[in-house]
Design a protein around this motif. Structure first.
Motif, PDB file in Angstrom:
ATOM      1  N   ILE A  35      -9.545  42.284 104.496  1.00  0.00           N
ATOM      2  CA  ILE A  35     -10.956  42.932 104.264  1.00  0.00           C
ATOM      3  C   ILE A  35     -11.888  41.487 103.928  1.00  0.00           C
ATOM      4  N   VAL A  36     -12.983  41.552 104.425  1.00  0.00           N
ATOM      5  CA  VAL A  36     -13.644  40.164 103.927  1.00  0.00           C
ATOM      6  C   VAL A  36     -15.277  40.831 103.440  1.00  0.00           C
ATOM      7  N   ALA A  37     -15.824  40.303 102.581  1.00  0.00           N
ATOM      8  CA  ALA A  37     -17.101  40.239 102.137  1.00  0.00           C
ATOM      9  C   ALA A  37     -18.001  38.928 102.564  1.00  0.00           C
ATOM     10  N   LEU A  38     -18.886  39.230 103.375  1.00  0.00           N
ATOM     11  CA  LEU A  38     -19.729  38.296 103.763  1.00  0.00           C
ATOM     12  C   LEU A  38     -21.123  38.218 103.110  1.00  0.00           C
ATOM     13  N   GLN A  39     -21.360  36.866 102.938  1.00  0.00           N
ATOM     14  CA  GLN A  39     -22.964  36.726 102.337  1.00  0.00           C
ATOM     15  C   GLN A  39     -23.535  35.980 103.422  1.00  0.00           C
ATOM     16  N   VAL A 121     -16.759  46.223  97.125  1.00  0.00           N
ATOM     17  CA  VAL A 121     -18.148  46.103  97.131  1.00  0.00           C
ATOM     18  C   VAL A 121     -18.568  44.581  97.152  1.00  0.00           C
ATOM     19  N   GLY A 122     -19.197  44.116  98.264  1.00  0.00           N
ATOM     20  CA  GLY A 122     -19.584  42.869  98.809  1.00  0.00           C
ATOM     21  C   GLY A 122     -21.185  42.719  97.944  1.00  0.00           C
ATOM     22  N   MET A 123     -21.390  41.354  97.552  1.00  0.00           N
ATOM     23  CA  MET A 123     -22.758  41.092  96.911  1.00  0.00           C
ATOM     24  C   MET A 123     -22.950  39.779  96.871  1.00  0.00           C
ATOM     25  N   ALA A 153     -12.304  46.540  94.449  1.00  0.00           N
ATOM     26  CA  ALA A 153     -12.497  44.916  94.551  1.00  0.00           C
ATOM     27  C   ALA A 153     -13.957  44.708  94.622  1.00  0.00           C
ATOM     28  N   MET A 154     -14.416  43.642  93.857  1.00  0.00           N
ATOM     29  CA  MET A 154     -15.954  43.244  94.012  1.00  0.00           C
ATOM     30  C   MET A 154     -15.832  41.615  94.272  1.00  0.00           C
ATOM     31  N   MET A 155     -16.716  41.583  95.450  1.00  0.00           N
ATOM     32  CA  MET A 155     -16.604  40.142  96.124  1.00  0.00           C
ATOM     33  C   MET A 155     -17.738  39.462  96.389  1.00  0.00           C
ATOM     34  N   GLY A 156     -18.134  38.072  96.073  1.00  0.00           N
ATOM     35  CA  GLY A 156     -19.316  37.849  96.619  1.00  0.00           C
ATOM     36  C   GLY A 156     -19.693  36.262  96.024  1.00  0.00           C
ATOM     37  N   ASP A 157     -21.069  35.999  96.308  1.00  0.00           N
ATOM     38  CA  ASP A 157     -21.470  34.645  95.838  1.00  0.00           C
ATOM     39  C   ASP A 157     -22.306  35.447  94.623  1.00  0.00           C
ATOM     40  N   LEU A 158     -21.844  35.144  93.436  1.00  0.00           N
ATOM     41  CA  LEU A 158     -22.636  35.541  92.278  1.00  0.00           C
ATOM     42  C   LEU A 158     -23.420  34.428  91.564  1.00  0.00           C
ATOM     43  N   ASN A 159     -23.560  33.404  92.001  1.00  0.00           N
ATOM     44  CA  ASN A 159     -24.860  32.420  91.766  1.00  0.00           C
ATOM     45  C   ASN A 159     -24.458  32.041  90.276  1.00  0.00           C
ATOM     46  N   GLU A 160     -23.406  32.001  89.650  1.00  0.00           N
ATOM     47  CA  GLU A 160     -23.256  32.134  88.206  1.00  0.00           C
ATOM     48  C   GLU A 160     -22.535  30.622  87.979  1.00  0.00           C
ATOM     49  N   TRP A 161     -23.070  29.703  87.301  1.00  0.00           N
ATOM     50  CA  TRP A 161     -22.450  28.348  87.116  1.00  0.00           C
ATOM     51  C   TRP A 161     -21.824  28.284  85.906  1.00  0.00           C
TER      52      TRP A 161
END
Length: 230
Positions: A35-39, A121-123, A153-161
């Motif tokens: 399973i893959v989440a894409l952004q 969940v992808g985000m 499972a939640m996955m993605g680019d959270l943009n959190e540094w």
């Protein structure tokens, strides 16, 4: 055991500034994820066509997209897409509307995979810390209104540094983060912007960043992965 992955494909534009969707598919095949989440899976302007044409996925990979129906030629919703192995059954799925100043959304799918039910969940969250936290709260609320005991499972680019604060603290109250490593920038990874997190009823067995030669040029983000046990 399931292998999960998250990948910001930057609209299939590589670090060489060339749009090559077939190169992204090569990276997906290297990942060999279930399973893959894409952004950033859709082009930014016009009709928001998929950055990876669906016929290329069909012909050259073992994955299929979850069809959300937001736009005819889109892979998902606001650039977020979920791919699953072709033999998996897709159950309930939805586009999640998030509070934002710029167009942002998330996608959710419940999948029957290897005899188990899993929610994914992808985000791709906002650049603003304030809006990221609002979006995290909205996603958590959406999920809490569904079957509470389903492994998620939640996955993605959270943009959190930051390392532990901001939206990471919000998600971390209910989820366990996979120790994937630094994935941005692909040429010299210095930040963990991409994340995979799971509910406590899943065990993370292994995790990491995929660092192949293809991955280093296919996008400005490296894909991340985690192997989980249900």
């Amino acid at each position: 055991m399931l292998r999960l992955a998250s990948y910001n494909i930057r609209k299939a534009i590589g670090t060489d500034r060339r749009r090559r969707p077939e190169r992204v598919i090569e990276v997906l095949n290297e990942l060999d994820a279930d399973i893959v989440a894409l952004q950033e899976a859709d082009r930014r302007f016009g009709p928001r066509n998929a950055a990876i044409p669906t016929h290329l996925l069909e012909e050259h990979s073992d994955l299929k997209p979850v069809v959300f129906g937001a736009r005819d030629r889109s892979l998902g919703w606001h650039g977020n897409a979920i791919l699953v192995r072709k033999e998996f059954e897709i159950g309930e799925h939805a586009m999640l509307h998030l509070p934002s100043l710029e167009p942002r959304g998330a996608v959710l799918a419940e999948v029957e995979a290897k005899g188990h039910q899993i929610r994914v969940v992808g985000m791709h969250l906002d650049l603003s810390g304030l809006w990221r936290r609002r979006q995290a709260h909205a996603i958590l609320k959406h999920v809490s209104e569904r079957h509470a005991d389903m492994p998620t499972a939640m996955m993605g680019d959270l943009n959190e540094w930051t390392a532990r604060s901001g939206c990471l603290r919000d998600f971390g109250a209910h989820h366990v983060f996979a120790d994937t490593g630094r994935s941005y920038h692909s040429g010299n990874p210095i930040a963990r912007l991409d994340r995979i997190m799971v509910t406590p009823n899943m065990r993370i067995k292994a995790a990491g960043v995929h660092r192949s030669a293809n991955a280093r040029t296919a996008s400005d983000h490296l894909p991340i992965w985690a192997e989980v046990e249900l």
